[in-house]
Design an enzyme around this catalytic site. Structure first.
Site, short mmCIF file in Angstrom:
data_model
loop_
_atom_site.label_atom_id
_atom_site.label_comp_id
_atom_site.label_asym_id
_atom_site.label_seq_id
_atom_site.Cartn_x
_atom_site.Cartn_y
_atom_site.Cartn_z
N SER A 33 2.93 -7.53 10.33
CA SER A 33 3.70 -6.45 10.96
C SER A 33 3.28 -6.28 12.42
O SER A 33 2.14 -5.91 12.71
CB SER A 33 3.47 -5.13 10.23
N HIS A 43 7.19 -9.10 10.16
CA HIS A 43 7.69 -7.79 9.74
C HIS A 43 7.92 -6.93 10.98
O HIS A 43 7.04 -6.77 11.83
CB HIS A 43 6.66 -7.15 8.81
N ASP A 55 9.10 -3.25 12.22
CA ASP A 55 9.24 -1.86 11.78
C ASP A 55 10.01 -1.02 12.79
O ASP A 55 9.50 -0.72 13.87
CB ASP A 55 7.84 -1.24 11.64
N MET A 59 11.48 2.56 13.75
CA MET A 59 11.30 3.99 13.43
C MET A 59 12.10 4.83 14.40
O MET A 59 12.10 4.57 15.60
CB MET A 59 9.83 4.37 13.55
N HIS A 77 12.45 -3.88 8.77
CA HIS A 77 12.29 -2.70 7.92
C HIS A 77 12.80 -1.49 8.70
O HIS A 77 12.15 -1.04 9.64
CB HIS A 77 10.79 -2.59 7.58
N MET A 91 13.23 2.11 9.18
CA MET A 91 12.81 3.48 8.82
C MET A 91 13.64 4.44 9.66
O MET A 91 13.12 5.14 10.55
CB MET A 91 11.31 3.65 9.09
N MET A 98 6.73 0.89 -0.56
CA MET A 98 5.77 1.42 0.42
C MET A 98 4.50 1.79 -0.32
O MET A 98 4.53 2.53 -1.31
CB MET A 98 6.33 2.67 1.11
N GLY A 131 5.56 5.33 8.45
CA GLY A 131 5.49 6.01 9.74
C GLY A 131 4.38 5.53 10.66
O GLY A 131 4.54 5.60 11.87
N PHE A 132 3.31 5.06 10.09
CA PHE A 132 2.18 4.65 10.93
C PHE A 132 1.45 3.45 10.32
O PHE A 132 1.36 3.35 9.09
CB PHE A 132 1.18 5.80 11.10
N GLY A 133 0.92 2.62 11.18
CA GLY A 133 0.05 1.55 10.72
C GLY A 133 -1.36 2.08 10.49
O GLY A 133 -1.68 3.21 10.86
N GLY A 134 -2.19 1.29 9.85
CA GLY A 134 -3.60 1.61 9.73
C GLY A 134 -3.97 2.67 8.70
O GLY A 134 -5.08 3.19 8.73
N ASP A 182 3.93 -2.88 1.44
CA ASP A 182 3.76 -2.55 2.87
C ASP A 182 2.91 -1.31 3.01
O ASP A 182 3.30 -0.21 2.61
CB ASP A 182 5.15 -2.33 3.46
N GLY A 211 -1.48 -0.63 4.25
CA GLY A 211 -2.87 -0.62 3.80
C GLY A 211 -3.31 -1.87 3.06
O GLY A 211 -4.31 -1.84 2.35
N GLY A 231 -0.38 -5.30 8.81
CA GLY A 231 -0.33 -5.03 10.24
C GLY A 231 -1.70 -5.06 10.85
O GLY A 231 -2.13 -6.04 11.46
N SER A 232 -2.44 -3.96 10.64
CA SER A 232 -3.76 -3.86 11.27
C SER A 232 -4.70 -4.95 10.76
O SER A 232 -5.56 -5.45 11.52
CB SER A 232 -4.36 -2.46 11.04
C1 DX5 Z 1 4.30 1.70 8.18
C2 DX5 Z 1 4.94 0.36 8.41
C3 DX5 Z 1 4.06 -0.79 8.13
C4 DX5 Z 1 2.81 -0.89 8.97
C5 DX5 Z 1 1.73 -1.42 8.07
O1 DX5 Z 1 5.25 2.67 8.12
O2 DX5 Z 1 6.10 0.21 7.59
O3 DX5 Z 1 4.77 -2.02 8.15
O4 DX5 Z 1 2.94 -1.73 10.08
O5 DX5 Z 1 0.52 -1.38 8.75
P1 DX5 Z 1 -0.88 -1.59 8.02
O6 DX5 Z 1 -0.85 -2.95 7.40
O7 DX5 Z 1 -1.85 -1.46 9.13
O8 DX5 Z 1 -0.99 -0.51 7.00
ZN ZN Z 2 7.07 -1.82 7.39
#
Ligand code: DX5
Ligand code: ZN
Length: 216
Positions: free
Chosen positions: A8, A33, A35, A37, A66, A68, A137, A142-145, A175, A177, A197-198
């Site tokens: 991602s 991926h 994202d 938003m 994806h 959102m 999900m 909404g957020f990575g990490g 998707d 964590g 992602g992270s």
């Molecule tokens: C969150 C995104 C994810 C995000 C995952 O809303 O849909 O795709 O990038 O990031 P990690 O892998 O860091 O949780």
């Molecule tokens: Zn995503």
């Protein structure tokens, strides 16, 4: 089932996005991926059509978009025209889910549906035969990490059972964590498309992709 890694880019460094994508691609990732938003369906705002168009120009990876966003039906044509290969829409955000999935397929793309952690698998009963992929999900979107929600594991298993019972070989994407530490758990539960992602874009991208792929 065939397994795919979908890094991602939400966690990439946008000052050298092209280079980050190239590293992930060369290391063997199959998907990318993307994202989107809108600040309404989720609190944050990420990126949209122009960035996707640029990304399309520099990579052959499968672009896994994806959305959102509220009422994703408004933007299927645009994201298709910008180079998406898969478009995944939220059950919770879509007024006409079957119609929108149909619209995605009519553009020649793969159609995915996604549910948030607190939305039960059961809401998807009516559309399971109309999708190429179900995205679960494993964090609040909404957020990575963020940290993986442990109850997701049982949800993946239940969804795989629902698909098996219908004789469907549908992809299950997860998707949120996903790290090397819990990758095996989600694979064993029945997921076969892995978003990270992270865990990919923080640190050595090439090494991270290789480490993931070795376990898949
Ligand atoms: C969150 C995104 C994810 C995000 C995952 O809303 O849909 O795709 O990038 O990031 P990690 O892998 O860091 O949780
Ligand atoms: Zn995503």
């Amino acid at each position: 089932m065939k397994k795919y890694l979908s890094p991602s880019i939400l966690s990439a460094d946008f000052t050298h996005l092209g280079e980050d994508i190239r590293l992930a691609e060369e290391a063997g990732a199959q998907y990318l991926h993307y994202d989107v938003m809108d600040g309404l369906f989720v609190p944050s705002i990420s990126f949209g059509m122009p960035v996707l168009r640029s990304v399309r120009r520099i990579t052959d990876l499968v672009l896994d978009v994806h959305l959102m966003i509220e009422k994703p039906e408004r933007y299927i044509d645009e994201f298709a025209d910008c180079g998406a290969d898969i478009i995944t829409i939220h059950y919770e955000a879509c007024e006409d889910l079957p119609g929108t999935l149909q619209k995605i397929r009519a553009k020649g793309l793969k159609a995915g549906v996604v549910i948030k952690p607190n939305t039960p698998n059961g809401v998807l009963e009516g559309v399971l035969d109309q999708v190429d992929m179900v995205l679960l999900m494993t964090v609040e979107p909404g957020f990575g990490g963020q940290a993986y929600i442990p109850s997701s594991t049982e949800k993946i298993k239940e969804l795989r059972r629902m698909l098996d019972a219908r004789g469907l070989q549908t992809d299950i994407e997860v998707d949120g964590g996903i790290k090397k530490e819990n990758l095996q758990t989600v694979l064993d539960a029945g997921a076969n498309v892995i978003v990270a992602g992270s865990a990919i874009f923080a640190g050595d991208i090439r090494q991270n992709v290789q480490d993931f792929l070795k376990m898949m």
